[in-house]
Scaffold this motif. Structure first.
Motif, short mmCIF file in Angstrom:
data_model
loop_
_atom_site.label_atom_id
_atom_site.label_comp_id
_atom_site.label_asym_id
_atom_site.label_seq_id
_atom_site.Cartn_x
_atom_site.Cartn_y
_atom_site.Cartn_z
N ASN A 107 -30.94 -10.09 33.53
CA ASN A 107 -30.44 -10.57 31.98
C ASN A 107 -30.80 -12.10 31.75
N ASN A 108 -30.72 -12.89 32.65
CA ASN A 108 -30.85 -14.25 32.47
C ASN A 108 -32.54 -14.43 32.30
N LEU A 109 -33.24 -13.80 33.57
CA LEU A 109 -34.89 -14.03 33.43
C LEU A 109 -35.23 -13.40 32.21
N PHE A 110 -34.60 -12.42 31.79
CA PHE A 110 -35.34 -11.58 30.42
C PHE A 110 -35.05 -12.64 29.19
N GLU A 111 -34.11 -13.23 28.97
CA GLU A 111 -33.73 -14.36 27.95
C GLU A 111 -34.67 -15.49 28.21
N GLU A 112 -35.11 -15.86 29.33
CA GLU A 112 -35.85 -17.14 29.69
C GLU A 112 -37.28 -16.82 29.15
N ILE A 113 -37.70 -15.38 29.17
CA ILE A 113 -39.06 -15.62 28.68
C ILE A 113 -39.15 -14.61 27.43
N ARG A 114 -37.97 -14.44 26.80
CA ARG A 114 -38.05 -13.77 25.60
C ARG A 114 -38.87 -14.32 24.32
N ASP A 115 -38.45 -15.79 24.26
CA ASP A 115 -39.14 -16.48 23.18
C ASP A 115 -40.49 -17.35 23.62
N VAL A 116 -40.46 -17.67 24.81
CA VAL A 116 -41.76 -18.53 25.39
C VAL A 116 -41.76 -18.25 26.89
N LEU A 117 -42.93 -18.21 27.41
CA LEU A 117 -43.17 -18.12 28.75
C LEU A 117 -43.52 -19.41 29.30
N ASN A 118 -42.68 -19.73 30.31
CA ASN A 118 -43.04 -21.05 31.06
C ASN A 118 -44.00 -20.89 32.19
N ILE A 128 -48.91 -11.18 29.42
CA ILE A 128 -47.93 -11.25 30.62
C ILE A 128 -46.48 -11.20 30.29
N GLN A 129 -46.13 -11.93 29.30
CA GLN A 129 -44.61 -11.85 28.81
C GLN A 129 -44.28 -10.23 28.49
N ARG A 130 -45.04 -9.83 27.73
CA ARG A 130 -44.57 -8.12 27.42
C ARG A 130 -44.41 -7.37 28.72
N ASP A 131 -45.49 -7.73 29.55
CA ASP A 131 -45.40 -6.77 30.84
C ASP A 131 -44.11 -6.99 31.64
N LEU A 132 -43.81 -8.38 31.67
CA LEU A 132 -42.69 -8.81 32.42
C LEU A 132 -41.34 -8.44 32.04
N MET A 133 -41.33 -8.41 30.59
CA MET A 133 -40.12 -7.77 29.70
C MET A 133 -40.02 -6.39 30.12
N ILE A 134 -41.08 -5.53 30.06
CA ILE A 134 -40.79 -4.10 30.21
C ILE A 134 -40.37 -3.96 31.65
N GLN A 135 -41.01 -4.71 32.67
CA GLN A 135 -40.72 -4.60 34.06
C GLN A 135 -39.35 -4.81 34.27
N LEU A 136 -38.57 -5.93 33.71
CA LEU A 136 -37.46 -6.28 33.83
C LEU A 136 -36.23 -5.37 33.33
N SER A 137 -36.76 -4.82 32.00
CA SER A 137 -35.97 -3.80 31.44
C SER A 137 -35.82 -2.64 32.38
N THR A 138 -36.72 -2.04 32.79
CA THR A 138 -36.86 -0.88 33.81
C THR A 138 -36.16 -1.06 34.79
N ILE A 139 -36.10 -2.36 35.55
CA ILE A 139 -35.40 -2.73 36.62
C ILE A 139 -33.75 -2.79 36.33
N LYS A 140 -33.31 -3.31 35.13
CA LYS A 140 -32.00 -3.29 34.53
C LYS A 140 -31.53 -1.84 34.37
N ASP A 141 -32.38 -0.94 33.79
CA ASP A 141 -31.70 0.52 33.51
C ASP A 141 -31.53 0.92 35.03
N ILE A 142 -32.48 0.90 35.90
CA ILE A 142 -32.23 1.73 37.34
C ILE A 142 -30.91 1.18 37.73
#
Length: 790
Positions: free
Chosen positions: A504-515, A469-483
């Motif tokens: 960016n804030n959401l990305f940093e929140e889940i980078r290390d651990v998924l709450n 889940i963490q990896r999918d969310l990070m990819i999704q947020l990265s794509t949104i950020k690029d657009i």
């Protein structure tokens, strides 16, 4: 012309007109001058040809004496009725016909060159026996009812099969015994009737050629195509496997061709779903619908026009379209004419299948010819719709029963081993209802049964799931950020900058651990605040439109988010569960044959199972503790085989997940009760509940005095509390080690106390894996005893 029966036959044929001529002999002496003169004319015409009276077997003479025979038969075959009557002179059991009426000859000619007229459905063996029954009736005087409808099946000029019922007049036929004929008494006849299918016995009592059939019969026929078609439709609809049968629709179409006298006709069906007011496809071999075409379902309003909707759904009456093209133009290409025209259909009849005012479905008849099907011949369906309604109602009941059976098999836990008990209760329930008592389905309890429990759990499944889940969310947020960053570069709108900041804030929140709440927070953020911006960019910026569309293609329709790593995880779990469940399900069939026991299996993040064995479950079969020990040994082997299945599967998985295995040994018998509200078995009573507590907590237990978990990859943990259980399972492990199931790495450990449970110990045995090896043989308790004796 030739024989219908080319083999042996009890009757020798002899064509003769003697019995008819004897009537003319009497008429020639009549006081009625007209009759006498006519009779003398017939007799004078026959006189030069004595063989017509004496009899002959050469069929060629029928052609030679054709004119004379026509004179002899002129009273029996009135020329005034020749164009209407379907009539011919013939010999029974032979394909010999002569002196047919004009209509008969016209029917035969229309059938085409090379057509052979044969009575339907008289096999060679039965033909001989039926010939014998004629002899028993008309010569020996035994009253045997052998009559059955006889038909000729003759195609017309269009190729449509017509069916003609045959009525024989045998007034001018007699049976004459030959030297081969035997005297038969009542005992002989009884012997024949008791062994009706014994052809050799019939030949012994009534030998071939033992009688002469002298004379001829008059075959009167009438067109019974409609009645025959109705009968065939009834037979087709009555059959139990009509939807599964490969030829059901094909055969039904052939019958409808005869029924409507239309060569180009096709049949379709749709069922009606009253809850959603939709037409639904009827599943089955060759089952088509010309209303739905390739769709599985369609709203009635979309499938029909206002007129057809009113006819079928409201009036429950036939809706006929004689000219599809005409109505297509008039309706400006609306349904149902649009779909019919696209399929090349020119005329159609739609018949509602209804009972008590409730629509069940629609019968569809279509043709590629204009006006072939119309409001007039639609009325012919009145004779067969009651049978179609009955068949549909029965099919609906059968389908409901099948659905119940599937639910019973797939969704409940009424296992085959205890099904007898449920049948017992169900019969009593029905009996109480019929007796006028208030029926109630009493709770079902099996007392003094021994439990066996096992599980193969996916190791660290929660961590693996969260990582996906963490990896999918990070990819999704990265794509949104690029657009949005691209949009910010083009148009320096503060709202874009603010969105980038939050991404960016959401990305940093889940980078290390998924709450726990991170996934839902990101989902809400994207749906409520990002998607409107992306829709705006897609409609206003051509360059960014492609980027947004590419993003949308990666979004899963079901989860409405990125589903790449999670898909790999889900697929891995699904494959593990499927493969492991398949192993134990297959092995269970073998185990049930050894001794019946209750079994249930669950798929979670892995596969777990419960088994109960005891005298109360086995029904009439006597119980012995030997069967408990045998089942324990069986369970131990199957757990190892499931482990080996996972070992060989693991390299093929998108995510190579590990598993850990656990068994619980419980020596005390207990009771299980079927919970009517939950539709499942559960342990009964407060004391027995201790077993359930242990079962639910042991997989999280630790080795006493350490931080080491009991369950480990590559090892099978067997939890117990009694010394005798320890000795029993060590014996099993030693036996199976010799068969290649375990290594020498075996340990006994004490477990930390669980809440409300203390004193548990466990054997941990290292499993010996075999790469790509076939399933091991299953060894029984008897095999173990033999091994120990040796």
């Amino acid at each position: 012309m030739g024989k219908i029966y080319e083999g042996e036959f009890p009757l020798e044929r002899m064509i003769s007109f003697h019995k008819l001529l004897e009537q003319y002999d009497i008429m020639a002496e009549s006081d009625d001058e007209f009759l006498a003169r006519k009779a003398k004319y017939v007799l004078q015409a026959q006189a030069p040809y004595p063989e017509l009276r004496d009899g002959f077997s050469d069929v060629a003479l029928l052609k030679k004496y054709e004119k004379v025979i026509k004179i002899i038969l002129q009273d029996s075959f009135s020329s005034v009725l020749s164009k209407n009557e379907i009539k011919t002179a013939s010999l029974p059991y032979y394909d010999i016909n002569f002196n047919g009426t004009e209509r008969f000859e016209k029917i035969i000619k229309a059938a085409g060159e090379g057509f052979e007229l044969k009575e339907r459905g008289i096999p060679e063996k039965l033909g001989y026996i039926m010939g014998c029954t004629i002899i028993l009736n008309f010569y020996y005087g035994y009253r045997l009812d052998f009559k059955r409808p006889l038909f000729y099946d003759i195609p017309d000029a269009k190729g449509v099969m017509k069916h003609y019922r045959i009525l024989y007049n045998a007034d001018f036929l007699e049976l004459i015994p030959t030297k081969k004929a035997k005297k038969l008494n009542k005992e002989d006849v009884n012997e024949l009737l008791e062994d009706f299918d014994n052809l050799e016995l019939w030949k012994e009592k009534i030998p071939p050629g033992s009688f002469i059939s002298k004379g001829f019969v008059i075959s009167n026929m009438f067109d019974a195509t409609t009645e025959h078609a109705i009968s065939e439709i009834k037979s087709s609809l009555i059959s139990n496997d009509k939807r599964a049968g490969n030829n059901f629709i094909e055969n039904l179409q052939e019958v409808f061709k005869s029924f409507f006298d239309i060569l180009d006709i096709k049949v379709g069906f749709v069922s009606y779903n009253p809850n959603e007011q939709k037409f639904e496809k009827v599943h089955g071999n060759q089952m088509n619908s010309y209303l739905l075409q390739d769709k599985d379902m369609e709203s009635c309003c979309n499938a029909l026009c206002q007129g057809s909707y009113g006819k079928l759904l409201e009036d429950k009456d036939y809706f006929a379209v004689a000219d599809v093209d005409k109505y297509y133009e008039m309706s400006e290409g609306r349904a149902p004419y649009k779909g019919l025209k696209e399929q090349g259909i020119k005329s159609a009849i739609f018949a509602p299948i209804a009972n008590d005012g409730k629509l069940l479905g629609v019968l569809e008849l279509v043709s590629t010819n204009v006006n072939e099907l119309n409001g007039v011949n639609a009325r012919k369906l009145d004779d067969i719709m009651p049978f179609i309604v009955t068949a549909v109602m029965r099919s609906a009941a059968e389908e409901a029963n099948l659905i119940d059976a599937i639910i019973q098999h797939e969704c409940t836990t009424v296992h085959s081993s205890v099904y007898w008990k449920f049948r017992e209760k169900a019969k009593r329930f029905i009996g109480d209802g019929l007796s006028g008592d208030q029926p109630s389905f009493n709770e079902i309890v099996f007392r003094e049964v021994y439990p066996l429990y096992g599980q193969i759990d996916i190791k660290d499944s929660s961590k693996a799931r969260n990582l996906a889940i963490q990896r999918d969310l990070m990819i999704q947020l990265s794509t949104i950020k690029d657009i949005i960053s691209s949009a910010w570069e083009k148009n320096k709108l503060p709202v874009y900058e603010e969105l980038i900041f939050r991404v960016n804030n959401l990305f940093e929140e889940i980078r290390d651990v998924l709450n726990t709440n991170s996934e839902q927070a990101i989902f809400d953020f994207v749906k409520e605040e990002v998607l409107p911006v992306l829709d705006h960019l897609k409609s206003t910026d051509g360059q960014l439109k492609e980027a947004v569309l590419a993003y949308e293609e990666e979004i899963d329709d079901n989860t409405e988010s990125y589903y790449d790593h999670r898909k790999d995880y889900d697929e891995s779990v699904m494959r593990i569960n499927k493969e492991l469940a398949a192993v134990i399900d297959q092995k269970q069939e073998e185990a049930q044959k050894m001794y019946p026991h209750y079994f249930e299996r669950y798929k979670t993040d892995g596969v777990e199972h419960n088994m109960y064995i005891g005298d109360s479950i086995s029904g009439e079969r006597k119980y012995n503790s030997l069967y408990l020990h045998n089942l324990r040994l069986w369970q131990l082997q199957v757990m190892c085989e499931m482990e080996n299945t996972h070992y060989n599967l693991k390299p093929e998985l998108p995510i190579p997940l590990d598993v850990a295995s656990l068994m619980l040994v419980y020596s005390t018998s207990l009771s299980i009760r079927f919970r009517m509200d939950e539709k499942r078995f559960d342990v009964d009573g407060t004391y027995n509940a201790r077993y359930e507590v242990i079962k639910k907590r042991i997989d999280k237990s630790y080795i006493k005095g350490t931080n080491e978990r009991l369950t480990q990859t590559g090892k099978l943990a067997i939890v117990y509390s009694q010394k005798k259980d320890e000795l029993e399972y060590l014996r099993y492990i030693s036996f199976l080690k010799s068969k290649g199931y375990f290594t020498n790495n075996i340990e006994i450990v004490e477990l930390e106390g669980l809440q409300g449970v203390t004193g548990l110990k466990a054997i941990r045995a290292e499993i010996l894996y075999k790469k790509g090896q076939e399933t091991e043989n299953t060894y029984t308790y008897d095999d173990l005893m033999e091994e120990l004796k040796a």
